[in-house]
Design a protein around this motif. Structure first.
Motif, short mmCIF file in Angstrom:
data_model
loop_
_atom_site.label_atom_id
_atom_site.label_comp_id
_atom_site.label_asym_id
_atom_site.label_seq_id
_atom_site.Cartn_x
_atom_site.Cartn_y
_atom_site.Cartn_z
N SER A 1 -9.71 3.83 -0.63
CA SER A 1 -10.48 3.85 0.84
C SER A 1 -11.37 5.34 0.88
N THR B 1 -4.49 -3.82 -4.08
CA THR B 1 -5.42 -3.00 -2.87
C THR B 1 -6.09 -2.20 -3.33
N TYR C 1 -5.47 1.65 5.70
CA TYR C 1 -4.67 0.39 5.38
C TYR C 1 -4.49 -0.90 6.03
N ALA D 1 1.22 -1.14 0.13
CA ALA D 1 0.07 -0.11 0.38
C ALA D 1 0.81 1.43 0.21
#
Lengths: 158, 158, 158, 158
Positions: free
Chosen positions: C13, C10, C158, A42
């Motif tokens: 968000s 991933t 995350y 990430a």
């Protein structure tokens, strides 16, 4: 008031030297090997050991983030710069720089590196021949473990 | 002992809204404009405002670092995800994700974004058609200032 | 070779403005309110909205990391510096700096801030009266949700 | 169009092992020595070697950022955790964790560490007895150089 807060406690993670396996830095070189401790996909950050045989070269690469490199043994340089890094030296690399790793012919080299952001490997005409990220470092090592019957390591540091 | 230590004091930097100029996000779109506050080329981090006309699209791009995005006005989404971001919303984007920005047709959009790492813009076949970094954000804006007779802004945040 | 690699995909968000609640910045001020989007306790990074009433002050605080601040409305300054930040301005704060937030008396202020590292609040004699971290930002908001019967939000980005 | 863009080129920095001096980690311990490579006071990040004598302890400390630690020789542990770090191991420490360094009595230890954020050293009752930052690491070493007639090193990595 009833109820409890979620517990947000964190703690350090320890990765033993022998909990990771050396594997070749395919497809770039048979003479360069890696040992990945952590890969945060990430954030695109990877903690990894790098070993290269005496005299090995790693093609021109273009940095898009920082690299923190601590040399353990051997001597290496970048063809584009005039210093040589030996045991105990620290190299602070920044985004927006491009160079070619050259291992001194006298001795194998080994270093601990913390890589931020992707690295582009370039061909003879400056074309991109490979893009390395935390994801590719993780995938290469996970594939190596799978191919050799080792259990998949946990690579995400937190 | 005589002599004095170097002074290592630091302080915050203030960038007024009108100290920066809107400029087109060439060559990707005439409908998307940027206003760059800071560009740290050694870290590959850019603080920038982004404005897009209602209905504009910004081609598929591939993230290699995080993007922190705070929406000021208008509504936008990524074609690949099912949420819509409106005024006051925060979007936390991570490396290793790929998507296409779509501005809602009802209204122009504006957001504040903090971009880490490079962004690759992709063509119809997934080929790389452009790579954006703090350096390219800085160079585009500095070129715009030069072309319009504005003084070169200081973009390095510290 | 049989077997499959773990999926490391991933994605971004999205945090809607109304998915978070304003809550007072206890115990520092009744006139300053926060709305926490994300709190990464392992990295000590917090994405948070800050609102202060016109004329409010927030005691002297000492930064140990960066703060990225984008002003949405109202005008504010630091008593120790000579600039005033208004709507659309960006302030880049660094570690190793110390100052007192003063909201202009004409209007309430609101800003989006990304806080890295802890902040020490100092008393009249320079003594530490409070230490704010991603953990304390998270705990304060989780406590507020618990006390008001709201479900605990997911704060880790995350 | 006339005029030229500013040159934003960057390049890596090399810090030779013998370009820095070992100095005691005052006032915490006479048995722990440091060698500071870089100190970024705006980000609060320090690249530093740490050596401790066999059996040395470094009082309880509270982390407010990450520490990346690569062990070169000797074995050490945290009194609060059940692993032991030896040569070649990597430890990934996170903010929001608190512990006491203990060097194994059999051998001196040495490690390369990258410290983010401040570290609070705590007394017997949990009270803060010292706060270490990139600034204090830099000041301690610059003072040591001044006191010993060495030229002041450049510590800011970029």
């Amino acid at each position: 008031m009833t109820g409890t807060l979620p517990d947000l406690t964190t703690e350090p993670s320890h990765f033993a030297a022998d909990s990771r396996h050396w594997h070749p830095f395919t497809p770039y070189s048979d003479e360069v090997h890696l040992k990945v401790f952590t890969a945060d996909v990430a954030r695109n950050e990877t903690a990894v050991m790098l070993r290269a045989e005496a005299g090995a070269q790693l093609g021109v690469h273009d940095h898009f983030g920082r690299v923190l490199a601590y040399t353990l043994r051997g001597r290496w340089s970048y063809a584009e710069h005039d210093w040589v890094s030996g045991p105990g030296d620290f190299v602070y690399e920044v985004a927006n720089s491009q160079h070619t790793l050259v291992a001194d012919p006298a001795e194998d080299i080994e270093m601990f590196i913390y890589v931020e952001g992707p690295i582009h490997f370039l061909g003879a005409d400056g074309e991109i021949v490979g893009i390395e990220t935390a994801r590719t470092f993780a995938d290469r090592y996970l594939r190596f473990c799978l191919d050799n019957g080792y259990p998949a390591p946990e690579l995400n540091p937190y």
